[in-house]
Scaffold this motif. Structure first.
Motif, PDB file in Angstrom:
ATOM      1  N   GLY A 135      16.459   5.539  10.572  1.00  0.00           N
ATOM      2  CA  GLY A 135      17.038   6.568   9.719  1.00  0.00           C
ATOM      3  C   GLY A 135      16.629   7.982  10.036  1.00  0.00           C
ATOM      4  N   LEU A 136      15.831   8.200  11.064  1.00  0.00           N
ATOM      5  CA  LEU A 136      15.418   9.534  11.473  1.00  0.00           C
ATOM      6  C   LEU A 136      15.668   9.679  12.966  1.00  0.00           C
ATOM      7  CD1 LEU A 136      11.928   9.829   9.683  1.00  0.00           C
ATOM      8  CD2 LEU A 136      14.135  10.667   8.839  1.00  0.00           C
ATOM      9  N   PRO A 137      16.063  10.873  13.426  1.00  0.00           N
ATOM     10  CA  PRO A 137      16.273  11.080  14.855  1.00  0.00           C
ATOM     11  C   PRO A 137      14.954  11.320  15.583  1.00  0.00           C
ATOM     12  CG  PRO A 137      16.673  13.109  13.687  1.00  0.00           C
ATOM     13  CD  PRO A 137      16.368  12.073  12.632  1.00  0.00           C
ATOM     14  N   ALA A 138      15.005  11.289  16.898  1.00  0.00           N
ATOM     15  CA  ALA A 138      13.838  11.662  17.691  1.00  0.00           C
ATOM     16  C   ALA A 138      13.611  13.169  17.595  1.00  0.00           C
ATOM     17  CB  ALA A 138      14.045  11.261  19.142  1.00  0.00           C
ATOM     18  N   LEU A 172       9.989   2.571   7.751  1.00  0.00           N
ATOM     19  CA  LEU A 172      11.077   3.537   7.819  1.00  0.00           C
ATOM     20  C   LEU A 172      12.413   2.858   7.563  1.00  0.00           C
ATOM     21  CD1 LEU A 172       9.866   5.621  10.887  1.00  0.00           C
ATOM     22  CD2 LEU A 172      10.123   6.470   8.548  1.00  0.00           C
ATOM     23  N   LYS A 173      12.603   1.697   8.133  1.00  0.00           N
ATOM     24  CA  LYS A 173      13.852   0.959   7.931  1.00  0.00           C
ATOM     25  C   LYS A 173      14.007   0.506   6.480  1.00  0.00           C
ATOM     26  CE  LYS A 173      16.238  -3.268   9.467  1.00  0.00           C
ATOM     27  NZ  LYS A 173      16.115  -4.065   8.227  1.00  0.00           N
ATOM     28  N   ASP A 174      12.927  -0.030   5.911  1.00  0.00           N
ATOM     29  CA  ASP A 174      13.010  -0.663   4.593  1.00  0.00           C
ATOM     30  C   ASP A 174      12.879   0.315   3.426  1.00  0.00           C
ATOM     31  OD1 ASP A 174      13.175  -3.039   5.972  1.00  0.00           O
ATOM     32  OD2 ASP A 174      11.091  -3.632   5.612  1.00  0.00           O
ATOM     33  N   ARG A 175      12.097   1.374   3.593  1.00  0.00           N
ATOM     34  CA  ARG A 175      11.765   2.230   2.462  1.00  0.00           C
ATOM     35  C   ARG A 175      12.266   3.667   2.581  1.00  0.00           C
ATOM     36  NH1 ARG A 175      10.921  -1.890  -0.030  1.00  0.00           N
ATOM     37  NH2 ARG A 175       8.986  -2.429  -1.138  1.00  0.00           N
ATOM     38  N   ALA A 179       0.835  -1.207   0.000  1.00  0.00           N
ATOM     39  CA  ALA A 179       0.000   0.000   0.000  1.00  0.00           C
ATOM     40  C   ALA A 179       0.867   1.254   0.000  1.00  0.00           C
ATOM     41  CB  ALA A 179      -0.923  -0.010   1.216  1.00  0.00           C
ATOM     42  N   PHE A 180       1.944   1.227   0.765  1.00  0.00           N
ATOM     43  CA  PHE A 180       2.843   2.382   0.835  1.00  0.00           C
ATOM     44  C   PHE A 180       3.478   2.661  -0.519  1.00  0.00           C
ATOM     45  CE2 PHE A 180       7.088   4.204   1.993  1.00  0.00           C
ATOM     46  CZ  PHE A 180       6.616   5.406   2.498  1.00  0.00           C
ATOM     47  N   ASP A 181       3.869   1.624  -1.222  1.00  0.00           N
ATOM     48  CA  ASP A 181       4.466   1.817  -2.542  1.00  0.00           C
ATOM     49  C   ASP A 181       3.460   2.446  -3.503  1.00  0.00           C
ATOM     50  OD1 ASP A 181       6.839   0.784  -1.623  1.00  0.00           O
ATOM     51  OD2 ASP A 181       6.534  -1.215  -2.460  1.00  0.00           O
ATOM     52  N   THR A 182       2.185   2.041  -3.400  1.00  0.00           N
ATOM     53  CA  THR A 182       1.148   2.657  -4.230  1.00  0.00           C
ATOM     54  C   THR A 182       0.965   4.125  -3.850  1.00  0.00           C
ATOM     55  OG1 THR A 182      -0.016   0.552  -4.508  1.00  0.00           O
ATOM     56  CG2 THR A 182      -1.287   2.559  -4.885  1.00  0.00           C
ATOM     57  N   PHE A 183       0.974   4.404  -2.554  1.00  0.00           N
ATOM     58  CA  PHE A 183       0.891   5.785  -2.068  1.00  0.00           C
ATOM     59  C   PHE A 183       2.005   6.642  -2.661  1.00  0.00           C
ATOM     60  CE2 PHE A 183       2.924   8.486   1.241  1.00  0.00           C
ATOM     61  CZ  PHE A 183       1.968   9.477   1.374  1.00  0.00           C
ATOM     62  N   ALA A 209      14.965   4.953   5.309  1.00  0.00           N
ATOM     63  CA  ALA A 209      16.320   5.165   5.839  1.00  0.00           C
ATOM     64  C   ALA A 209      17.360   5.084   4.719  1.00  0.00           C
ATOM     65  CB  ALA A 209      16.630   4.127   6.912  1.00  0.00           C
ATOM     66  N   GLY A 210      18.194   6.106   4.632  1.00  0.00           N
ATOM     67  CA  GLY A 210      19.278   6.111   3.656  1.00  0.00           C
ATOM     68  C   GLY A 210      18.862   6.355   2.228  1.00  0.00           C
ATOM     69  N   THR A 211      17.622   6.816   2.001  1.00  0.00           N
ATOM     70  CA  THR A 211      17.137   7.061   0.642  1.00  0.00           C
ATOM     71  C   THR A 211      16.784   8.536   0.474  1.00  0.00           C
ATOM     72  OG1 THR A 211      14.753   6.794   1.051  1.00  0.00           O
ATOM     73  CG2 THR A 211      16.073   4.774   0.762  1.00  0.00           C
ATOM     74  N   PRO A 212      16.640   9.015  -0.772  1.00  0.00           N
ATOM     75  CA  PRO A 212      16.211  10.408  -0.984  1.00  0.00           C
ATOM     76  C   PRO A 212      14.843  10.709  -0.377  1.00  0.00           C
ATOM     77  CG  PRO A 212      17.157   9.492  -2.992  1.00  0.00           C
ATOM     78  CD  PRO A 212      17.023   8.352  -2.036  1.00  0.00           C
ATOM     79  N   LEU A 213      14.031   9.663  -0.195  1.00  0.00           N
ATOM     80  CA  LEU A 213      12.702   9.867   0.367  1.00  0.00           C
ATOM     81  C   LEU A 213      12.769  10.470   1.771  1.00  0.00           C
ATOM     82  CD1 LEU A 213       9.639   9.456   0.114  1.00  0.00           C
ATOM     83  CD2 LEU A 213       9.957   7.125   0.968  1.00  0.00           C
ATOM     84  N   ALA A 214      13.839  10.189   2.508  1.00  0.00           N
ATOM     85  CA  ALA A 214      13.962  10.692   3.879  1.00  0.00           C
ATOM     86  C   ALA A 214      13.876  12.215   3.922  1.00  0.00           C
ATOM     87  CB  ALA A 214      15.274  10.213   4.499  1.00  0.00           C
ATOM     88  N   ALA A 215      14.364  12.885   2.885  1.00  0.00           N
ATOM     89  CA  ALA A 215      14.344  14.350   2.860  1.00  0.00           C
ATOM     90  C   ALA A 215      12.935  14.904   2.718  1.00  0.00           C
ATOM     91  CB  ALA A 215      15.221  14.861   1.722  1.00  0.00           C
ATOM     92  N   ARG A 216      11.998  14.076   2.269  1.00  0.00           N
ATOM     93  CA  ARG A 216      10.607  14.526   2.118  1.00  0.00           C
ATOM     94  C   ARG A 216       9.760  14.266   3.354  1.00  0.00           C
ATOM     95  NH1 ARG A 216       8.346  11.520  -2.895  1.00  0.00           N
ATOM     96  NH2 ARG A 216       6.453  12.645  -2.250  1.00  0.00           N
ATOM     97  N   VAL A 217      10.278  13.502   4.309  1.00  0.00           N
ATOM     98  CA  VAL A 217       9.491  13.153   5.492  1.00  0.00           C
ATOM     99  C   VAL A 217       9.474  14.326   6.464  1.00  0.00           C
ATOM    100  CG1 VAL A 217       9.263  11.609   7.464  1.00  0.00           C
ATOM    101  CG2 VAL A 217       9.962  10.691   5.244  1.00  0.00           C
ATOM    102  N   VAL A 218       8.317  14.919   6.626  1.00  0.00           N
ATOM    103  CA  VAL A 218       8.141  16.021   7.577  1.00  0.00           C
ATOM    104  C   VAL A 218       8.264  15.501   8.998  1.00  0.00           C
ATOM    105  CG1 VAL A 218       6.474  17.672   8.475  1.00  0.00           C
ATOM    106  CG2 VAL A 218       6.700  17.350   5.999  1.00  0.00           C
ATOM    107  N   GLY A 219       7.632  14.371   9.251  1.00  0.00           N
ATOM    108  CA  GLY A 219       7.671  13.759  10.568  1.00  0.00           C
ATOM    109  C   GLY A 219       7.075  12.366  10.499  1.00  0.00           C
ATOM    110  N   ALA A 220       7.513  11.510  11.418  1.00  0.00           N
ATOM    111  CA  ALA A 220       6.971  10.160  11.533  1.00  0.00           C
ATOM    112  C   ALA A 220       6.399  10.013  12.940  1.00  0.00           C
ATOM    113  CB  ALA A 220       8.057   9.117  11.285  1.00  0.00           C
ATOM    114  N   TYR A 221       5.108   9.736  13.014  1.00  0.00           N
ATOM    115  CA  TYR A 221       4.401   9.636  14.295  1.00  0.00           C
ATOM    116  C   TYR A 221       4.090   8.158  14.550  1.00  0.00           C
ATOM    117  CZ  TYR A 221       3.925  14.671  13.703  1.00  0.00           C
ATOM    118  OH  TYR A 221       4.195  16.013  13.529  1.00  0.00           O
ATOM    119  N   ALA A 222       5.011   7.510  15.248  1.00  0.00           N
ATOM    120  CA  ALA A 222       4.872   6.082  15.563  1.00  0.00           C
ATOM    121  C   ALA A 222       4.405   5.982  17.003  1.00  0.00           C
ATOM    122  CB  ALA A 222       6.198   5.360  15.351  1.00  0.00           C
TER     123      ALA A 222
END
Length: 375
Positions: free
Chosen positions: A227-230, A194-197, A164-168, A199-212
């Motif tokens: 791949g993201l800090p607290a 976050l680990k698989d898709r 689903a995430f890949d489709t998103f 961390a370490g990819t260009p996509l990380a620069a687009r992540v505003v925040g991750a609410y886990a």
């Protein structure tokens, strides 16, 4: 006759007391008996490659229309027009023990998921889009056992979420900021995404925040692999917010035990060190904040179809010994508080308005940083 009646009352009272005593002593064992599937694990075939192209595979996404539960807002709250696209993974709503993975077409499961999305994804609807997939979630009982079947069920559910995430991602413009969110089982799947898709990819620069939210994260063994800090402040972007709410006195033993039974993202065993806790009242800036900092708690209506915002309802303090989030005296939000004063179901509604503000602020900060780079 009166004496017989009194004897009967005494016997019934004794049975009630015995039952309550048994629940107190063996509550964990009885819960496992009630929810852990006894059937053999049945391997799930992957959904078709284009399954998530259909609206029917989503509770929420652009085009779902008036029935989209994520677009609900409490009275007096306006929906915003932020620029981010949100990917939200709902928590466990399959409570039966007939199978290890919930079917996509189970009416009760989907009704509960709709309520969860309405209460937990709605803080994010100040942004442009919310995508919340249906997935063959692991049964609630999968978290209550160390049997291999429990992990197999979680692995199968994650494959649906990842697809689903890949489709998103394929559906969202490549320059659009994204917000990632999940609660409980959804948060567990999110940290793997976050680990698989990410961390370490260009996509990380687009992540505003991750609410886990609502699933413990090991600072030493999970967070580095994500791949993201607290988050350490309300204007920080590209960071992780995480908390698990307990009123006081708190007993998080069952939750922390379940968390430690499975290996961390780095493959190592988790230890007893405190889990990640970022305070939702101040964006992770400090461990504690008073109730006066709470901009609004969502108190669900009795039928779960609506709710009201209550300002200043609870404080929030990260416990340095465990990392759980303490909210003071137990607030009256509804009948779904779990043993140990665990406000798991209310993790997001407790801080509904603060979370909405937090997301909007981080998106604004992300956009400002992009403009500064472009100039």
């Amino acid at each position: 006759m009166a004496r017989k009646f009194l004897y009967m009352i005494a016997i019934l009272a004794g049975l009630v007391i015995a039952a309550l005593f048994a629940m107190r002593i063996w509550s964990t064992e009885l819960t496992r008996f009630a929810f852990v599937p006894r059937s053999a694990y049945t391997r799930l075939e992957p959904v078709s490659a284009d399954a998530y192209a259909a609206n029917t595979m989503w509770f929420s996404r652009p085009g779902v229309g008036a029935q989209d539960p994520s677009q609900w807002v409490p009275s007096g709250v306006q929906k915003g027009n932020g620029s981010a696209a949100v990917f939200f993974i709902h928590p466990t709503s399959y409570l039966a023990r007939a199978a290890w993975n919930g079917p996509l077409d189970d009416t009760d499961t989907n009704r509960r998921a709709t309520y969860f999305i309405q209460g937990m994804a709605s803080p994010f609807n100040g942004q442009a889009q919310i995508w919340a997939p249906r997935y063959r979630q692991a049964a609630f009982g999968a978290f209550l056992t160390d049997k291999a079947e429990g992990q197999m069920a979680l692995d199968a559910a994650y494959l649906d979420v990842r697809q689903a995430f890949d489709t998103f991602l394929a559906s969202v413009p490549a320059d659009k900021p994204i917000v990632l969110a999940g609660h409980s089982q959804g948060a567990l799947h999110l940290i793997h995404l976050l680990k698989d898709r990410v961390a370490g990819t260009p996509l990380a620069a687009r992540v505003v925040g991750a609410y886990a939210v609502g699933w413990p994260i090991s600072i030493e063994h999970d967070l580095p692999a994500m791949g993201l800090p607290a988050c350490n402040g309300p204007d920080r972007t590209g960071c992780v917010m995480s908390w698990a709410s307990f009123a006081e006195p708190a007993d998080p033993g069952v939750v922390l035990e379940a968390y430690r039974t499975r290996p961390a993202l780095d493959g190592k065993a988790k230890d007893a060190r405190p889990i990640l806790c970022t305070n939702p009242l101040n964006g992770g800036a400090t461990p504690a904040a008073p109730a006066s900092a709470n901009l609004g708690t969502l108190k669900p209506s009795d039928d779960l179809k609506g709710g009201d915002i209550i300002v200043g309802a609870v404080p929030a303090r990260c416990d340095p010994a465990t990392g759980i989030l303490l909210i003071g005296d137990p607030p009256e939000l509804g009948p779904y508080v779990l043993p140990g004063n665990n406000y798991h179901v209310y993790d997001i509604p407790l801080f509904w308005t603060n979370l909405r503000t937090d997301v909007n602020r981080r998106v604004t900060a992300w956009e400002a940083s992009r403009k500064a780079v472009a100039q």
